[in-house]
Design an enzyme around this catalytic site. Sequence first.
Site, mmCIF file in Angstrom:
data_model
loop_
_atom_site.group_PDB
_atom_site.id
_atom_site.type_symbol
_atom_site.label_atom_id
_atom_site.label_comp_id
_atom_site.label_asym_id
_atom_site.label_seq_id
_atom_site.Cartn_x
_atom_site.Cartn_y
_atom_site.Cartn_z
ATOM 1 N N LYS A 57 0.843 -1.200 0.000
ATOM 2 C CA LYS A 57 0.000 0.000 0.000
ATOM 3 C C LYS A 57 0.873 1.244 0.000
ATOM 4 C CE LYS A 57 -3.720 -2.446 2.302
ATOM 5 N NZ LYS A 57 -4.296 -2.894 3.574
ATOM 6 N N GLN A 101 -4.898 -1.981 9.814
ATOM 7 C CA GLN A 101 -4.611 -3.247 9.135
ATOM 8 C C GLN A 101 -5.092 -4.412 10.000
ATOM 9 O OE1 GLN A 101 -3.185 -3.459 5.962
ATOM 10 N NE2 GLN A 101 -3.706 -5.624 6.118
ATOM 11 N N ASP A 124 -11.421 2.238 4.276
ATOM 12 C CA ASP A 124 -11.637 0.803 4.136
ATOM 13 C C ASP A 124 -13.135 0.487 4.076
ATOM 14 O OD1 ASP A 124 -10.035 -1.333 3.695
ATOM 15 O OD2 ASP A 124 -9.566 -1.762 5.788
#
Length: 292
Positions: A57, A101, A124
């Site tokens: 990322k 994460q 997200d």
Amino acid sequence: METKTAQLLDGKALGLKIHEQLSTKIAQLKSQVGRTPGLAVLMVGDNPASAAYVRNKERACSKVGITSFNRHFPGDTSFNELQKVIHNLNSDERVDGILVQLPLPAHLDAVALLHQIAPEKDVDGLHPLNLGKLLRGEPGLRSCTPAGVMRLLQEYSIPLEGKQAVVLGRSILVGKPMSMMLLAANATVTMAHSRTQNLQDITKNADILVSAVGIPQLITAQMVKEGAVVVDVGINRITDENGKSRLIGDVRFDEVATVADYLTPVPGGIGPMTVAMLLENTVSSYQLTVNS
Ligand code: NAD
């Protein structure tokens, strides 16, 4: 007779095309906003797969011109400490997107932590407000993996309206939002999961089959309808017959390719599309700061 081979749905190529488009957009917006877009990825502990995803990322961000504000915390970091960090990032004007994460170490309540992220920075798409907007069909930040699947299907002009779509997996990360997005595109959606009986009877009817399970080689040619579109979201690390570690999906690629019309590879399918959608969500949040 020649054996038929499905056309690849190339997520890597489309991902790169999206990176280029975002790069151009950022270059245009930068002078108006007075800064580059910013993304903060928080990682807790030392899960090697997570570390690889975070590196990926970060690399993609730097390529398109997004500044990374990543933080790496020891595995025993407390909930309160992380909550404080998220609250600071919520009010940090240089940061447009915040991502925690997953998975988190067992002592941390992931859902409670995701609730702390300001919904407008929830790139997200996992905050209840954004998931609720998806359910209601309102605009909002969408979960990256299912959004990536939809974009890839769109790129190849795969018709969805009125089609039978079957989604394997019902997680909040992939299966559930995936089903909602297919429904919003007017597909007739069936969700299957670990307690589903006679799975093959269900998958065999699918014009669009999306597998988000995490069981290597689960989907055989017998389970797939002739001419179907098969999307393999699964990422499984295996050690092959030569003792080499590699990634494979949920789908038996070689045999399903002789039945399906379209098929995503692993790697090179939904993985790069997920990253592209994360960058796109970050840039959408950034763009909103121009208009606010
Ligand atoms: P999860 O473990 O939360 O969910 C797995 C789902 O599979 C569950 O809902 C379960 O009911 C279902 N399931 C289990 N056994 C089944 C069976 N025999 N038949 C049908 N359904 C069954 O996992 P997740 O977070 O949703 O991820 C699923 C897979 O997708 C994993 O391999 C993960 O690594 C991968 N993934 C890939 C990306 C990407 O960018 N490509 C992103 C997220 C997840």
